[in-house]
Design an enzyme around this catalytic site. Structure first.
Site, mmCIF file in Angstrom:
data_model
loop_
_atom_site.group_PDB
_atom_site.id
_atom_site.type_symbol
_atom_site.label_atom_id
_atom_site.label_comp_id
_atom_site.label_asym_id
_atom_site.label_seq_id
_atom_site.Cartn_x
_atom_site.Cartn_y
_atom_site.Cartn_z
ATOM 1 N N ASP A 154 0.867 -1.185 0.000
ATOM 2 C CA ASP A 154 0.000 0.000 0.000
ATOM 3 C C ASP A 154 0.906 1.239 0.000
ATOM 4 O O ASP A 154 0.851 2.062 0.888
ATOM 5 C CB ASP A 154 -0.968 -0.015 1.202
ATOM 6 C CG ASP A 154 -0.263 -0.030 2.552
ATOM 7 O OD1 ASP A 154 0.902 -0.508 2.625
ATOM 8 O OD2 ASP A 154 -0.845 0.434 3.549
ATOM 9 N N ASP A 184 7.281 3.478 3.974
ATOM 10 C CA ASP A 184 8.106 2.312 4.315
ATOM 11 C C ASP A 184 7.918 1.187 3.293
ATOM 12 O O ASP A 184 8.828 0.357 3.101
ATOM 13 C CB ASP A 184 7.892 1.826 5.758
ATOM 14 C CG ASP A 184 6.483 1.395 6.065
ATOM 15 O OD1 ASP A 184 5.536 1.984 5.514
ATOM 16 O OD2 ASP A 184 6.321 0.453 6.867
ATOM 17 N N ASP A 185 6.781 1.163 2.590
ATOM 18 C CA ASP A 185 6.647 0.218 1.472
ATOM 19 C C ASP A 185 7.683 0.558 0.395
ATOM 20 O O ASP A 185 8.325 -0.335 -0.178
ATOM 21 C CB ASP A 185 5.253 0.310 0.840
ATOM 22 C CG ASP A 185 4.125 0.175 1.844
ATOM 23 O OD1 ASP A 185 3.949 1.089 2.658
ATOM 24 O OD2 ASP A 185 3.411 -0.844 1.791
ATOM 25 N N ASN A 232 -0.542 0.728 16.876
ATOM 26 C CA ASN A 232 -0.221 2.071 16.366
ATOM 27 C C ASN A 232 -1.437 2.747 15.719
ATOM 28 O O ASN A 232 -1.494 3.962 15.623
ATOM 29 C CB ASN A 232 0.982 2.056 15.402
ATOM 30 C CG ASN A 232 0.789 1.129 14.219
ATOM 31 O OD1 ASN A 232 -0.247 0.462 14.081
ATOM 32 N ND2 ASN A 232 1.790 1.046 13.349
ATOM 33 N N GLU A 250 -2.512 -2.965 15.275
ATOM 34 C CA GLU A 250 -1.525 -2.477 14.297
ATOM 35 C C GLU A 250 -2.270 -2.106 13.015
ATOM 36 O O GLU A 250 -3.281 -2.717 12.652
ATOM 37 C CB GLU A 250 -0.490 -3.589 14.067
ATOM 38 C CG GLU A 250 0.624 -3.239 13.086
ATOM 39 C CD GLU A 250 0.217 -3.367 11.639
ATOM 40 O OE1 GLU A 250 0.740 -2.591 10.813
ATOM 41 O OE2 GLU A 250 -0.639 -4.226 11.330
ATOM 42 N N ASN A 301 -2.039 -2.403 9.659
ATOM 43 C CA ASN A 301 -2.417 -3.278 8.531
ATOM 44 C C ASN A 301 -3.571 -4.216 8.906
ATOM 45 O O ASN A 301 -4.388 -4.571 8.052
ATOM 46 C CB ASN A 301 -1.210 -4.085 8.042
ATOM 47 C CG ASN A 301 -0.229 -3.215 7.285
ATOM 48 O OD1 ASN A 301 -0.606 -2.147 6.783
ATOM 49 N ND2 ASN A 301 1.019 -3.665 7.204
ATOM 50 N N HIS A 324 9.161 -0.888 9.236
ATOM 51 C CA HIS A 324 8.264 -2.040 9.304
ATOM 52 C C HIS A 324 8.382 -2.923 8.055
ATOM 53 O O HIS A 324 8.673 -4.126 8.131
ATOM 54 C CB HIS A 324 6.800 -1.582 9.392
ATOM 55 C CG HIS A 324 6.476 -0.636 10.501
ATOM 56 N ND1 HIS A 324 6.350 -1.036 11.803
ATOM 57 C CD2 HIS A 324 6.201 0.690 10.487
ATOM 58 C CE1 HIS A 324 6.015 0.013 12.551
ATOM 59 N NE2 HIS A 324 5.912 1.062 11.768
ATOM 60 N N ASP A 325 8.064 -2.328 6.921
ATOM 61 C CA ASP A 325 7.945 -3.134 5.699
ATOM 62 C C ASP A 325 9.303 -3.656 5.208
ATOM 63 O O ASP A 325 9.386 -4.815 4.766
ATOM 64 C CB ASP A 325 7.225 -2.329 4.607
ATOM 65 C CG ASP A 325 5.775 -2.028 4.996
ATOM 66 O OD1 ASP A 325 5.295 -2.588 6.002
ATOM 67 O OD2 ASP A 325 5.123 -1.235 4.288
HETATM 68 O O1 RIB Z 1 1.929 -0.569 10.974
HETATM 69 C C1 RIB Z 1 2.870 -0.374 9.971
HETATM 70 C C2 RIB Z 1 2.310 -0.732 8.617
HETATM 71 O O2 RIB Z 1 1.210 0.115 8.308
HETATM 72 C C3 RIB Z 1 3.265 -0.567 7.468
HETATM 73 O O3 RIB Z 1 3.014 -1.554 6.518
HETATM 74 C C4 RIB Z 1 2.924 0.794 6.935
HETATM 75 O O4 RIB Z 1 3.296 0.950 5.587
HETATM 76 C C5 RIB Z 1 1.446 0.811 7.110
HETATM 77 O O5 RIB Z 1 0.863 0.151 6.031
HETATM 78 CA CA CA Z 2 2.706 -0.832 4.171
#
Ligand code: RIB
Ligand code: CA
Length: 327
Positions: free
Chosen positions: A10, A14-15, A158, A164, A166, A239-240
């Site tokens: 998405d 961080d992707d 978060n 979380e 996702n 994260h990713d």
């Molecule tokens: O919680 C972190 C995730 O949520 C990561 O994949 C960030 O890109 C968002 O999608």
């Molecule tokens: Ca992501």
């Protein structure tokens, strides 16, 4: 040996950093499939093409997918990733056309064409993966393994107090994925929070002249400010990239199996992954049993950071390196 994988994302800052990591460290992106999440799916799809093209990966097809979650309205996260999902850094979008088919159908087609060969790495909400499972119940037998960035087992969330992002973006989809009979690793906040960059690593990226580091520094600026509120200094959590790193090099971490369910009804806990680890319960032993997931026990963070910096063309400096002394 390049790892052939489908990357479901998405994109998102961080992707984008994960795509950069994978391009440098031996990911063979057979296809990128895109979901709603950080930004609407059209925006995330365009960002995915833009990042791949910047990396010289014009051959990787990008397929747009689910525009909304299975059972709740669309919610996005521009406050973390910027209005354009790439930190409002004014990156020129690629003009490359998206590939035509729907993401979930593509996942099914590629899995059928390559039985047992492809890894599935998902770093956004799990809507595309859940739809693919509904389209093809044999998908678990056709996919080699699944690595997901998602969950917060035993730590705060978060997107909510306990969820979380996702998983929170599409809890029903996450439950479908957990219920499938495949080997699925959830790389959750309980481990990704350890990947926050040091202030020194951030400075190294920002001062590097490597085009990859400059691209990363540009898109990360917004993200660093967002994370400063939590960490007290300009940093970001990878994260990713960590999820993709563990797909490429599972030996960077140790794992354990747990039973897991997604909270679907709680008025304040919807989207939480609840893992039942009561001491008197038997520890699961079959990674492919429905309802069993793999989580990370511990990870080689220093090794991961070194690899992350090298993906951006940044040589690692020793923390607190001594100034050379005169003879
Ligand atoms: O919680 C972190 C995730 O949520 C990561 O994949 C960030 O890109 C968002 O999608
Ligand atoms: Ca992501």
């Amino acid at each position: 040996m390049k790892l052939p994988l489908i990357f479901d994302c998405d994109t998102g800052i961080d992707d984008a950093l994960a795509l950069m990591y994978g391009a440098h460290h031996g990911a063979n992106f057979v296809a990128c499939t895109v979901t709603h999440g950080n930004v609407p799916v059209e925006v995330g799809s365009r960002n995915t093409v833009t990042v791949l093209d910047f990396l010289g990966k014009q051959e990787v097809p990008v397929f747009s997918g689910a525009a909304r979650p299975l059972a709740q309205p669309l919610r996005t996260a521009e406050a973390v990733h910027g209005e354009d999902g790439l930190g409002d850094a004014k990156i020129t979008p690629s003009a490359r056309a998206l590939s035509g088919d729907q993401a979930a159908a593509v996942i099914v087609r590629l899995a059928r064409e390559n039985p047992g060969k492809l890894s599935l790495v998902a770093v956004g909400p799990l809507t595309n993966i859940a739809i693919a499972l509904l389209l093809e119940p044999q998908l678990p037998a056709l996919i080699k393994n699944v690595v997901i960035m998602g969950g917060a087992v035993g730590v705060p969330g978060n997107a909510s107090a306990v969820a979380e992002a996702n998983i929170w973006h599409d809890p029903e989809a996450a439950q479908v994925v957990i219920d499938a009979a495949w080997d699925v690793l959830f790389v959750g906040l309980e481990i990704t929070l350890q990947t926050a960059l040091t202030a020194q690593a951030v400075r190294q990226i920002e001062k590097s002249t490597d085009p990859r580091a400059q691209f990363a520094a540009n898109i990360m600026d917004f993200y660093l400010e967002s994370y400063e509120k939590s960490f007290g200094y300009r940093t970001c959590v990878l994260h990713d990239p960590l999820a993709l790193a563990l797909a490429l090099e599972p030996q960077l971490a140790e794992y354990r199996l747990v039973q897991a369910k997604v909270e679907l009804r709680g008025s304040i806990s919807r989207g939480q992954i609840v893992s039942d680890q009561r001491m008197f319960l038997p520890t699961p032993t079959n990674p492919k049993a429905p309802g069993v997931i793999r989580i990370v026990q511990n990870v080689d963070i220093a090794g991961f950071h070194t690899r992350f910096l090298s993906a951006l063309g940044v040589p690692e400096e020793q923390e607190n390196a001594q100034a050379p002394t005169s003879p």
